[in-house]
Design an enzyme around this catalytic site. Structure first.
Site, PDB file in Angstrom:
ATOM      1  N   GLN A 157      -4.924  -1.683   9.599  1.00 35.74           N
ATOM      2  CA  GLN A 157      -4.756  -3.029   9.054  1.00 35.74           C
ATOM      3  C   GLN A 157      -5.282  -4.079  10.028  1.00 35.74           C
ATOM      4  OE1 GLN A 157      -3.337  -3.716   5.877  1.00 35.74           O
ATOM      5  NE2 GLN A 157      -4.110  -5.754   6.292  1.00 35.74           N
ATOM      6  N   ASP A 168     -11.529   1.953   3.935  1.00 36.68           N
ATOM      7  CA  ASP A 168     -11.811   0.510   3.916  1.00 36.68           C
ATOM      8  C   ASP A 168     -13.298   0.251   3.671  1.00 36.68           C
ATOM      9  OD1 ASP A 168      -9.967  -1.525   3.956  1.00 36.68           O
ATOM     10  OD2 ASP A 168      -9.649  -1.476   6.120  1.00 36.68           O
ATOM     11  N   LYS A 204       0.840  -1.209   0.000  1.00 40.58           N
ATOM     12  CA  LYS A 204       0.000   0.000   0.000  1.00 40.58           C
ATOM     13  C   LYS A 204       0.870   1.252   0.000  1.00 40.58           C
ATOM     14  CE  LYS A 204      -3.767  -2.458   2.236  1.00 40.58           C
ATOM     15  NZ  LYS A 204      -4.336  -2.948   3.499  1.00 40.58           N
TER      16      LYS A 204
END
Length: 286
Positions: free
Chosen positions: A97, A120, A53
């Protein structure tokens, strides 16, 4: 006759080129999309994902922050960091995460992220907007699945779509997105009776159950579009999807390989969400 492979890498590259052009237009207005990724602990897979990322952000010309915290980080310390990122004008997207260490309540952390920065797409506000059809930041993997189907030239409207799997991360949101595209949607799961017969009715079959090669041609209607979200490590170290590709490819019309199908799309859709969040926060219409 073998199915047409849906090449996730090629479609991902195509979308990234579009995003680069938009990023350059924003840069001309003095706006630089910013993504902050938070990693708690030393999970090997998460380390790889976060590194990818970070690299993708740099390639796009985004502002990138990675906050690597020890596994001993308390829930309050993590919530304090999220609060500071919510307040940061340089950060338009926040991604914590998962999974988090067991002593931290994942839901409390997700709920603490500003919904406008929830790239997300897991915040209850974004989930609710997805369900009722309002504009929102969409979960990355499900949104990537829809892009793969549409950019392969397949019309979703009016088709029967079957989703195998009902997780909050993939199964439920991809079903909602297919419904938004005017498909007729059936969701199957571990308690479904006669799953093969139901799946075989699908014009579009999306599989996300986390079990290697569980779905073969017995579940696939000839000519169907098969989207395999699974990624499983076999005993020999190789990767395999939830679909038995070698068998299914003989029956399907279109199919995603693993690796190289859905996988490349997830980070690309994360970049797309970050760009969208930056535009929304700065009041720029799409």
């Amino acid at each position: 006759m073998s199915a047409q492979r849906i090449e996730g890498k090629a479609i991902s590259d195509q979308i990234r080129e579009e995003l680069k052009r938009e990023t350059a237009e924003l840069a001309a207005e003095g706006i630089k999309p910013g993504l902050a990724v938070v990693l708690v602990g030393e999970d090997d897979a998460s380390q790889v994902y976060v590194g990818n990322k970070e690299k993708a952000c740099q390639q796009m010309g985004f502002h990138s922050e990675v906050h690597r915290l020890p596994a001993s980080t308390t829930q309050q310390e993590l919530l304090d960091l999220v609060a500071s990122l919510n307040a940061s004008s340089a950060v338009h997207g926040i991604l914590v995460q998962l999974p988090l260490p067991s002593h931290i309540d994942e839901k409390a952390v997700i709920d603490a992220i500003n919904a406008e920065k929830d790239v997300d797409g897991f915040h209850p506000v974004n989930t609710g907007n997805l369900v009722i059809g309002d504009d929102s930041l969409l979960p990355c993997t499900p949104a990537g699945c829809i892009e793969l189907i549409k950019r392969s030239g397949v019309s979703i409207a009016g088709k029967h779509a079957v989703v195998i799997g009902r997780s909050n991360i993939v199964g439920k949101p991809v079903a909602m997105l297919l419904l938004r595209e005017h498909a007729t949607v059936t969701i199957c799961h571990s308690r479904t009776e006669g799953m093969a017969e139901i799946a075989k009715q699908a014009d579009i079959l999306v599989v996300a159950i986390g079990k290697a090669k569980a779905i073969d041609s017995r579940y696939i209607k000839p000519g169907a579009v098969v989207i395999d979200v699974g990624i499983n490590r076999l005993e020999d170290g190789k990767l395999a999807g939830d679909v038995d590709y070698a068998d299914a490819v003989q029956t399907a019309g279109y199919i995603t390989p693993v690796p190289g199908g859905v996988g490349p799309m997830t980070i690309t859709m994360l970049l797309k969400n970050t760009l969208k969040a930056a535009k929304r926060i700065h009041g720029i219409g799409e």
